[in-house]
Design an enzyme around this catalytic site. Structure first.
Site, mmCIF file in Angstrom:
data_model
loop_
_atom_site.group_PDB
_atom_site.id
_atom_site.type_symbol
_atom_site.label_atom_id
_atom_site.label_comp_id
_atom_site.label_asym_id
_atom_site.label_seq_id
_atom_site.Cartn_x
_atom_site.Cartn_y
_atom_site.Cartn_z
ATOM 1 N N GLY A 531 0.835 -1.196 0.000
ATOM 2 C CA GLY A 531 0.000 0.000 0.000
ATOM 3 C C GLY A 531 0.864 1.239 0.000
ATOM 4 O O GLY A 531 2.086 1.175 -0.172
ATOM 5 N N ASP A 647 -9.838 5.963 8.982
ATOM 6 C CA ASP A 647 -9.587 5.291 7.702
ATOM 7 C C ASP A 647 -10.231 3.903 7.710
ATOM 8 O O ASP A 647 -9.621 2.917 7.285
ATOM 9 C CB ASP A 647 -8.093 5.187 7.428
#
Length: 841
Positions: A531, A647
């Site tokens: 990521g 998130d």
């Protein structure tokens, strides 16, 4: 005479294979295909019917070559659901689906599963001369198909098939091997297109990559030198807003050619030779040791043409990671930068490697607006760039387009012919050693004044310096000798100490050598994902415990503050629905977090995957929704400090062995103390599609921000669709679609089709109602997680009517491109739709 006998025997065998068969043109509601019937294409090239492979009585429906004497099945409908009788029928039903079922409709073995319900009986199925079985409405354009077999390949790619991704529907067409020569069930070998960094084709054995094609060069794949445009094929590669696909066409329609992934793990291109009555191999892979994925490890290059010597060597500027293993002809540990390398200084240049399959594109970036000259300058300006190549060698002299690599370069190999040129970045000293150097930038005066005298200082001086450096470095990194975490931190400007982490935090400090050993030197095989903040690796400690190591990228946006944040938070949090932090490692520029290993990875890998979605029945999905709610409730109200995650999304909910959810990734979380319940930030970081409107546009966040994300997550779990990838004429996202259906009392139509009818309608409606309440535009209208937990647990509670949700008729264009990636500058991002506003993270 011999030929006549062969023809007679062939006729008898075909008669026995299709006893009492009749030929029809189409399949309709009133004209089904029964066992013994054959559907033949207009040009008689292909046939569809019932068959049994050798050594079995199991029956299947499949497509085969009609004009090839050797039975060659290219597509199978009921791959995993064979039947043993001859009473089955293939027909078009009243919903417009093609269905394989018993005559009495008591059991369905296979269906096209088109979700739209049809009210007329005008649907027909036809076998085209390309081998494509199509389903269409006779009352409209017959060239518009509601379903086609070409979108659902078995083990064969035929000419004209679109292999790859349809961006509009999200369909990624993959080819899977048979289980065995007499079992067409889905086998363990998968051939598919992937899009991380740049498009490549991979051959998998289960979850393990075993071969890669390389990048698209304009002529073909860099790892398939046999693929040329001037032979029998016309190959088309398309990459636009609608699709990323590869299409093979045969120049001569009388030639039968197919690409097959066989059950032994080989991709083969075969062509039928009528004179010899057999299929002849044109090309296959993998075929030598250098075709094995990552055979020579990171920064290694494989050359199968070395006579009598080890096929692995290191890229220019690199040396074996383990000389002893290299001597024993084991290159799996790869290479590392040479000890004396001084990269990113005046005099850097590039060494050309000709005729190679360029490294794995997963760590590459593509810019098709640059030529080769601009590509070199781009790479030189970025200290993390380790090599470059042309994006399209079919263009003018020098190539067109630019590919640059960052991080570990793996799976590079050479060819005697084919491939393309690849340019490896080296320092001034290494450049001077290579007679085949390609130096585009003049050597600076600094190098002439400083570099040349150092090189000419003499062999003894060089040996002394190298030995001294090696000795010092070996002493610092000696395996088994614990390093002082506190001292390492003190040596870093702007770092933090153990005290900063918190005196009461019970978390283990791992030595770097322990992490390296556990992950096998961060082997690509152990890589779980990547990521914007770095990569995650699976590891195994000496005591047998499995771990997940989050290795933060040095170029990522997650810096010291986020690292301290995550350690501080997770170490203090103890809840069954939160991922457990085992410890951390901090050494020089390396920052790593060590978690418990959860074998089922992220929730997104289930609910957004058509095959794995069926593993989550409604009962399990409802339990997952409950678990996420309990985890958020703990963060907001039950932990010692109020914590806002900021998130929350499907990929940040991990699933354990029993598919229980655990919230993870607290790098962006915010701690509130006392009576605080709201804050404002100029540094908005999150994921498009999950951020609340007040946070995305004004920087305001509170517990209601997490509630909004939870609502999105609930709707995604129910529907199996991503919020930001669902588009209709009147709805730009999933929220809008669900809201429209809710107002029409049709909310149940949003339920994931993989659940069929096996769900509790009352529970589903309850969850949809809760989800809509959570995504209301005004934060004050949304429930708290305490209220959400109560709603989910008490089915008799009367829920309030929801107001209009946020982001229904507009996209988030407030100065931000919704397609942009993280501004961190890393190779990847936490999500390819993660955005930053005002300030990069």
């Amino acid at each position: 005479m011999y030929q006549q006998r062969c023809n007679i025997l062939l006729s008898i065998s075909m008669f026995l294979f299709f006893p009492f068969s009749t030929s029809i043109d189409t399949i309709t509601l009133t004209q089904p295909l029964q066992d013994g019937d054959i559907l033949v294409s207009n040009g008689e090239t292909f046939a569809l019917g019932f068959f049994s492979p050798a050594n079995t009585t199991n029956r299947y429906v499949g497509i085969w070559y009609n004009k090839v004497s050797e039975q060659t099945v290219v597509w199978v409908a009921n791959r995993n659901n064979p039947f043993t009788n001859t009473s089955c029928i293939l027909s078009v039903d009243r919903t417009g689906n093609l269905v394989l079922h018993e005559k009495d409709h008591s059991f369905v073995y296979w269906s096209t599963n088109i979700s739209e319900v049809v009210t007329n009986n005008a649907f027909s199925a036809r076998l085209l001369d390309s081998g494509n079985l199509v389903l269409f409405d006779q009352g409209v354009n017959k060239d518009v198909y509601s379903w086609q077999s070409f979108d659902h390949p078995s083990n064969t790619l035929l000419p004209g098939m679109r292999f790859g991704l349809d961006r509009k529907s999200g369909l990624n067409r993959v080819v899977t091997s048979w289980k065995s020569s007499d079992n067409p069930g889905i086998g363990e070998f998968i051939y598919k297109m992937e899009f991380v960094g740049s498009t490549q084709l991979f051959l998998y054995k289960g979850m393990t990559r075993i071969w890669r094609t390389g990048s698209w060069t304009g002529h073909g794949w860099s790892g398939v030198p046999e693929m040329t445009l001037n032979y029998i094929f016309n190959v088309s590669y398309v990459n636009n807003n609608d699709e990323v696909v590869l299409v093979y066409l045969i120049r001569n329609s009388s030639i039968f050619s197919r690409l097959v992934v066989n059950e032994s793990g080989t991709v083969q291109r075969l062509t039928w030779h009528e004179s010899d009555k057999k299929w002849v191999g044109f090309w296959s892979a993998p075929k030598d040791q250098c075709d094995g994925y990552n055979h020579c490890g990171m920064f290694g290059v494989c050359d199968p043409y070395k006579s009598g010597t080890f096929e692995c060597s290191c890229l220019p500027g690199y040396e074996p990671q383990s000389p002893q293993d290299w001597f024993l002809r084991d290159g799996s540990k790869g290479c590392k930068s040479k000890m004396e390398t001084r990269m990113c200084e005046a005099g850097d240049g590039f060494v050309e490697l000709a005729r190679v399959k360029v490294p794995d594109m997963s760590t590459a970036r593509v810019n098709m607006s640059l030529g080769l000259e601009g590509c070199e300058e781009l790479c030189l300006r970025n200290c993390t760039c380790v090599g470059y190549a042309s994006g399209d060698i079919s263009k003018d002299v020098g190539g067109g387009g630019c590919i640059t690599w960052y991080g570990d370069m793996i799976d590079t190999r050479t060819f005697s012919d084919g491939g393309q040129s690849f340019y490896v970045r080296v320092d001034a000293v290494e450049l001077a050693k290579n007679t085949s150097k390609r130096l585009k930038r003049p050597i600076s005066n600094r190098f002439l004044v400083i570099g040349m005298p150092l090189i000419g200082a003499g062999l003894l001086l060089c040996i002394f310096i190298c030995c001294y450096i090696r000795k010092k470095k070996a002493k610092r990194n000696e395996v088994g000798v614990p390093f002082s975490f506190t001292n390492s931190l003190k040596s870093l400007e702007g770092s933090f100490t153990d005290t900063d982490i918190g005196e009461n935090v019970d978390v283990h400090v791992f030595e770097l050598s322990t992490i390296v050993a556990a992950t096998d030197h961060f082997s690509y095989i152990n890589k779980l994902g990547e990521g914007g903040f770095g990569s995650v690796y699976k590891g195994k400690l000496l005591n047998g415990q499995e771990i997940a190591v989050k290795r933060l990228s040095q170029s990522s946006g997650q810096g010291m503050q986020e690292f301290k944040n995550e350690v501080t938070l997770i170490a203090k949090l103890q809840h069954r629905n939160l991922v457990r932090l085992l410890g951390y490692c901090f050494h020089k520029n390396e920052k790593m977090l060590v978690y418990e290993y959860l074998p089922n990875k992220g929730l997104d890998s289930f609910i957004f995957d058509q095959e794995k979605a069926s593993l989550l029945d409604w009962k399990k999905r409802f339990q997952i929704i409950h678990g996420i709610a309990r985890g958020l409730l703990y963060l907001h109200y039950d932990s010692r400090l109020r914590i806002i995650h900021r998130d929350l999304k499907a990929s940040n909910v991990l699933l354990d062995t029993n598919l229980n959810p655990k919230i993870s990734d607290f790098g962006m979380a915010k701690i509130f103390g006392g009576d605080e319940d709201e804050a404002k930030t100029r540094r908005v970081v999150g994921t498009y599609g999950y951020m609340s409107p007040e946070y995305a546009m004004e920087g305001l966040f509170s517990v209601k921000s997490d509630v909004f994300s939870f609502g999105i997550l609930v709707l995604e779990i129910i529907s199996g669709r991503k919020n930001n990838s669902y588009y209709q004429e009147n709805s730009v996202n999933l929220i809008g679609h669900v809201w429209d259906l809710w107002k029409q009392d049709k909310a149940l139509t949003v339920v994931d089709s993989s659940l069929g009818d096996s769900f509790d309608a009352r529970e589903v409606l309850l969850c949809i109602h809760v989800g809509i309440l959570c995504v209301q535009e005004m934060a004050s209208d949304r429930p708290t997680m305490t209220e959400v937990a109560s709603m989910l647990s008490n089915h008799e509670t009367m829920l309030p009517s929801p107001n209009q949700p946020a982001f229904i008729f507009r996209q988030m264009n407030h100065g931000v491109d919704s397609r942009s990636v993280s501004a961190s500058g890393g190779v990847g991002s936490v999500c390819n739709e993660t955005i930053t506003i005002l300030h990069p993270r």
